[in-house]
Design a protein around this motif. Structure first.
Motif, mmCIF file in Angstrom:
data_model
loop_
_atom_site.group_PDB
_atom_site.id
_atom_site.type_symbol
_atom_site.label_atom_id
_atom_site.label_comp_id
_atom_site.label_asym_id
_atom_site.label_seq_id
_atom_site.Cartn_x
_atom_site.Cartn_y
_atom_site.Cartn_z
ATOM 1 N N TYR A 15 40.557 28.279 13.930
ATOM 2 C CA TYR A 15 40.757 27.598 12.651
ATOM 3 C C TYR A 15 41.728 28.368 11.766
ATOM 4 C CZ TYR A 15 36.925 24.664 14.041
ATOM 5 O OH TYR A 15 36.143 23.783 14.736
ATOM 6 N N PRO A 19 37.481 23.743 5.469
ATOM 7 C CA PRO A 19 37.417 22.365 4.985
ATOM 8 C C PRO A 19 37.647 22.320 3.482
ATOM 9 C CG PRO A 19 35.207 23.226 5.296
ATOM 10 C CD PRO A 19 36.157 24.325 5.704
ATOM 11 N N GLN A 21 40.314 21.616 1.454
ATOM 12 C CA GLN A 21 41.459 22.262 0.832
ATOM 13 C C GLN A 21 41.775 21.568 -0.501
ATOM 14 O OE1 GLN A 21 44.582 22.222 3.833
ATOM 15 N NE2 GLN A 21 43.010 22.535 5.382
ATOM 16 N N ASN A 64 51.247 20.195 1.974
ATOM 17 C CA ASN A 64 50.000 20.788 1.503
ATOM 18 C C ASN A 64 50.129 22.289 1.291
ATOM 19 O OD1 ASN A 64 47.333 20.107 0.746
ATOM 20 N ND2 ASN A 64 46.567 21.131 2.580
ATOM 21 N N ALA A 139 48.589 24.571 9.419
ATOM 22 C CA ALA A 139 48.227 24.305 10.804
ATOM 23 C C ALA A 139 48.777 22.964 11.299
ATOM 24 C CB ALA A 139 46.702 24.333 10.959
ATOM 25 N N HIS A 140 48.674 21.951 10.480
ATOM 26 C CA HIS A 140 49.131 20.625 10.913
ATOM 27 C C HIS A 140 50.623 20.631 11.204
ATOM 28 C CE1 HIS A 140 49.241 16.302 11.337
ATOM 29 N NE2 HIS A 140 50.139 16.210 10.387
ATOM 30 N N ASN A 143 51.263 22.615 14.365
ATOM 31 C CA ASN A 143 50.874 21.811 15.529
ATOM 32 C C ASN A 143 51.924 20.743 15.852
ATOM 33 O OD1 ASN A 143 48.516 23.264 15.797
ATOM 34 N ND2 ASN A 143 47.228 21.745 14.781
ATOM 35 N N HIS A 165 34.332 25.384 11.509
ATOM 36 C CA HIS A 165 34.855 24.110 11.053
ATOM 37 C C HIS A 165 36.055 24.332 10.154
ATOM 38 C CE1 HIS A 165 31.772 25.398 8.208
ATOM 39 N NE2 HIS A 165 32.497 24.837 7.268
ATOM 40 N N GLY A 166 36.850 23.287 9.985
ATOM 41 C CA GLY A 166 38.062 23.378 9.188
ATOM 42 C C GLY A 166 39.225 22.754 9.933
ATOM 43 N N GLU A 167 40.433 23.260 9.658
ATOM 44 C CA GLU A 167 41.630 22.706 10.283
ATOM 45 C C GLU A 167 42.037 23.605 11.452
ATOM 46 O OE1 GLU A 167 44.919 22.252 7.597
ATOM 47 O OE2 GLU A 167 46.055 21.037 9.030
ATOM 48 N N ARG A 168 42.150 23.004 12.618
ATOM 49 C CA ARG A 168 42.328 23.782 13.827
ATOM 50 C C ARG A 168 43.805 23.904 14.210
ATOM 51 N NH1 ARG A 168 38.550 25.080 17.756
ATOM 52 N NH2 ARG A 168 37.090 23.450 17.195
#
Lengths: 198, 198
Positions: A15, A19, A21, A64, A139-140, A143, A165-168
């Motif tokens: 991660y 979560p 943000q 973001n 991260a997004h 990715n 949990h969160g953004e992977r």
């Protein structure tokens, strides 16, 4: 030859952000301090690593990471990087709506690109010249560039935490083979530089 | 003092096995070769690491790591470890149905435990004495012991691959803080030994 690199801090379970943000919590809840303890508590042990993070001729980041996504732009808001952001170079922000470029102190200029990751990279390469281009996150965005095969070097800063949990990072990027070029660390982080194989 | 350790090979995105595990493909489809290239192509560079994996007085593994889960036991099936498994010590297999213990060549004896992870650990500790206990896998078993706070040392062997699907290590284990004790590697793997903090 100049390359496209990407530095990302991530937890051991992958991660890069928690979560929820928000403007006040760009990394989301309950992860920022744990992910970046090495930056604060061991600053003098990581100066080379940190210097390399911003050693590019141009940067690309997700909206973001520039500022919160809440529909229309608030033109008084110049992002969460303060008056003198650490980039000192053009930063191309991937956005759904454009806004005028923002010139900050120290050489950072935020440009807003609305026609996608390839267009942003083309513009970044053009201004970077012989220097590298950095995919700065989050991260997004990392990715998306990984999935498109556009990153040459991935530098992970793995915090010794499991968050659950969160953004992977590394999600939905397909099957990728890499080669570790350098591995070292401290009790608060493991730095691994990977070449992304084609 | 003896400790409970756990060695796991995983991809950079956290997968320890592929999808569709079966009797013929214990690691699932399309991941075994990629995850363990270092074991085969660089065997002489990792002898110390590999020796430590089986340096325990007792082992615990999931039923799927002993043999396939297909309802009733096939008593002619003695697992996928061959006549002389690499453990050379008692191995406690977490199972839903019991079966008689199996004595293999070389000192490995498979015992089948049906009353849960704590009971299995208690039995393993009892026979290990002053020696360590190893949680040998697979991912689901490692995750159960991590979630219960019963692992002292987690040794990850991170293959430089992103696979995108399969069985994830470190899933559903809650929030964990670790401390890297040793980091080293080659072009095919990064070995990180973590102490799991309480």
């Amino acid at each position: 030859m100049s390359k496209v690199y990407c530095d990302m801090a991530m937890s051991l379970d992958g991660y890069a952000a928690g979560p929820h943000q928000s403007k006040d919590n760009p990394f989301g809840e309950n992860i920022f301090d744990r992910l970046l303890r090495w930056r604060f508590e061991e600053a003098d042990q990581h100066t080379t690593v940190v210097d390399k993070i911003t050693d590019a001729g141009a940067f690309i980041m997700g909206r973001n990471m520039f500022g919160p996504d809440r529909g229309d732009w608030d033109l008084d808001w110049t992002g969460w990087w303060g008056d003198n952001p650490p980039y000192h170079a053009p930063v191309f922000v991937l956005a759904h709506r454009t806004r005028p470029s923002i010139t900050m102190e120290g050489g950072t200029v935020f440009h807003f690109v609305t026609d996608g990751i390839h267009a942003a990279l083309e513009q970044a390469r053009a201004v970077a010249g012989d220097r590298d281009v950095s995919i700065a996150g989050g991260a997004h965005t990392a990715n998306q560039y990984l999935a498109a095969g556009l990153i040459d070097e991935l530098r992970l800063h793995i915090a010794p935490i499991v968050v659950g949990h969160g953004e992977r990072l590394l999600a939905d990027v397909g099957s990728i083979d890499l080669t570790p070029l350098d591995v070292h660390g401290t009790k608060l982080v493991t730095h691994i530089t990977y070449r992304v194989n084609r």
